[in-house]
Write a protein that holds these residues in place. Structure first.
Motif, short mmCIF file in Angstrom:
data_model
loop_
_atom_site.label_atom_id
_atom_site.label_comp_id
_atom_site.label_asym_id
_atom_site.label_seq_id
_atom_site.Cartn_x
_atom_site.Cartn_y
_atom_site.Cartn_z
N ASP A 130 0.96 4.38 -15.47
CA ASP A 130 2.21 3.76 -15.94
C ASP A 130 3.16 4.77 -16.58
OD1 ASP A 130 1.49 1.26 -15.06
OD2 ASP A 130 0.53 0.70 -16.95
N LYS A 131 2.72 5.99 -16.75
CA LYS A 131 3.54 7.00 -17.43
C LYS A 131 4.33 7.82 -16.40
CE LYS A 131 0.36 7.41 -21.33
NZ LYS A 131 1.24 6.68 -22.25
N PRO A 132 5.50 8.34 -16.81
CA PRO A 132 6.30 9.14 -15.87
C PRO A 132 5.63 10.48 -15.56
CG PRO A 132 7.25 9.22 -18.07
CD PRO A 132 6.15 8.19 -18.12
N GLU A 133 5.82 10.95 -14.35
CA GLU A 133 5.30 12.25 -13.93
C GLU A 133 6.43 13.28 -14.03
OE1 GLU A 133 2.77 14.18 -10.20
OE2 GLU A 133 3.98 12.38 -9.89
N ARG A 134 6.15 14.38 -14.70
CA ARG A 134 7.17 15.40 -14.90
C ARG A 134 6.67 16.74 -14.35
NH1 ARG A 134 7.03 12.71 -19.96
NH2 ARG A 134 8.92 11.50 -20.38
N TYR A 135 7.48 17.36 -13.52
CA TYR A 135 7.14 18.69 -13.02
C TYR A 135 8.41 19.35 -12.50
CZ TYR A 135 7.34 16.49 -8.39
OH TYR A 135 7.75 15.82 -7.27
N GLU A 136 8.36 20.66 -12.38
CA GLU A 136 9.44 21.43 -11.79
C GLU A 136 8.96 22.04 -10.48
OE1 GLU A 136 11.37 24.26 -14.33
OE2 GLU A 136 10.93 23.08 -16.13
#
Length: 279
Positions: free
Chosen positions: A251-257
């Motif tokens: 349920d949490k956002p996925e963050r990556y570059e």
């Protein structure tokens, strides 16, 4: 997210560890089996595993141990456990369709091929990091020779190892590759036969164990099926119950570059994250 395969990512990690400009300004640590501490901890799995099996089935002396492999950390740990006296018979390496370990045992050559995406992504590796450590041991700890051969591979994309080293490799290890179709069938059959749900990586180990004729096997489970729901659901026809902590994560956002596989870009990002400004 690197524009490349796992091997490209691992090369960047290793470059950063030997770059004095990076190591002088920040402390880095690997959490995969590039870090030898992880291999040391994994040795205990094999000693404990065969001891438990021996207590339950004392007639099964020296079972084969089947290890699904990507970076060969668990393979090396199993070999160390055997050298330390654990009652292990054959060490059987299972791979997916990226069967570099199988081909290496057969030919004695490391050759660059394109890595294919499979249902078992942690095994989508061309050159396992710990293979170099294994070869070092089996060469009589000849650091100069192994370093030279690995450098030749990086330059020429192919290298052959001496017959005496390969003879020892074939004595110490067996290997089987498993297709995606075999992986799905194994997940399905295991569930139908025993109500057991396994992930695709573990399934390659079970499939390889089925190819080991006349031998009792201890198969290493390598991941939770919850992490590979698409493959598991496709095989058994429904979504298994998820661990509560994983439900929270989903349920949490996925963050990556995103980045290219150029080392200079990694260094720039490391400096930015460490608050050191651009290189």
């Amino acid at each position: 997210a690197i524009d490349g395969a796992f091997d490209d990512c691992q090369d960047l990690v290793k470059q950063s560890f030997v770059d004095p400009e990076v190591t002088s300004s920040m402390n880095l640590i690997a959490v995969n089996s590039v870090n030898f501490a992880r291999v040391l901890i994994q040795i205990s799995y094999y000693i404990a595993g065969v001891n438990q099996l021996g207590c339950q089935r004392p007639e099964l002396e020296f079972p084969s141990v089947v290890v699904p492999t990507g970076n060969c950390g668990n393979v090396l740990a199993a070999w160390y456990a055997k050298q330390l006296g654990a009652k292990i018979g054959d060490i059987v390496v299972s791979t997916n369709e990226n069967d570099s370990f199988v081909r290496f045992l057969e030919s004695g050559k490391l050759e660059h091929v394109v890595v294919r995406q499979t249902l078992s992504p942690s095994m989508d590796i061309q050159i396992p990091s710990n293979l170099e450590r294994i070869l070092w041991h089996l060469s009589g700890q000849d650091s100069e020779m192994i370093a030279s051969l690995m450098t030749q591979y990086k330059t020429d994309s192919t290298v052959s190892f001496p017959n005496e080293v390969m003879d020892r490799m074939r004595q110490e290890f067996k290997a089987h590759s498993v297709s995606d179709q075999e992986t799905l069938e194994t997940i399905r059959d295991l569930h139908a036969q025993s109500d057991l749900v396994v992930d695709p990586h573990t399934a390659t180990g079970v499939a390889a164990a089925n190819k080991v004729n006349g031998s009792h096997c201890l198969v290493v489970e390598t991941a939770a099926p919850d992490k590979f729901l698409d493959a598991v659901t496709s095989a058994i026809g429904f979504t298994p119950e998820l661990h509560p902590q994983l439900v929270e994560l989903l349920d949490k956002p996925e963050r990556y570059e995103e980045s290219s596989a150029e080392y200079s870009q990694l260094v720039e990002k490391l400096h930015t994250v460490a608050g050191l400004g651009q290189k």
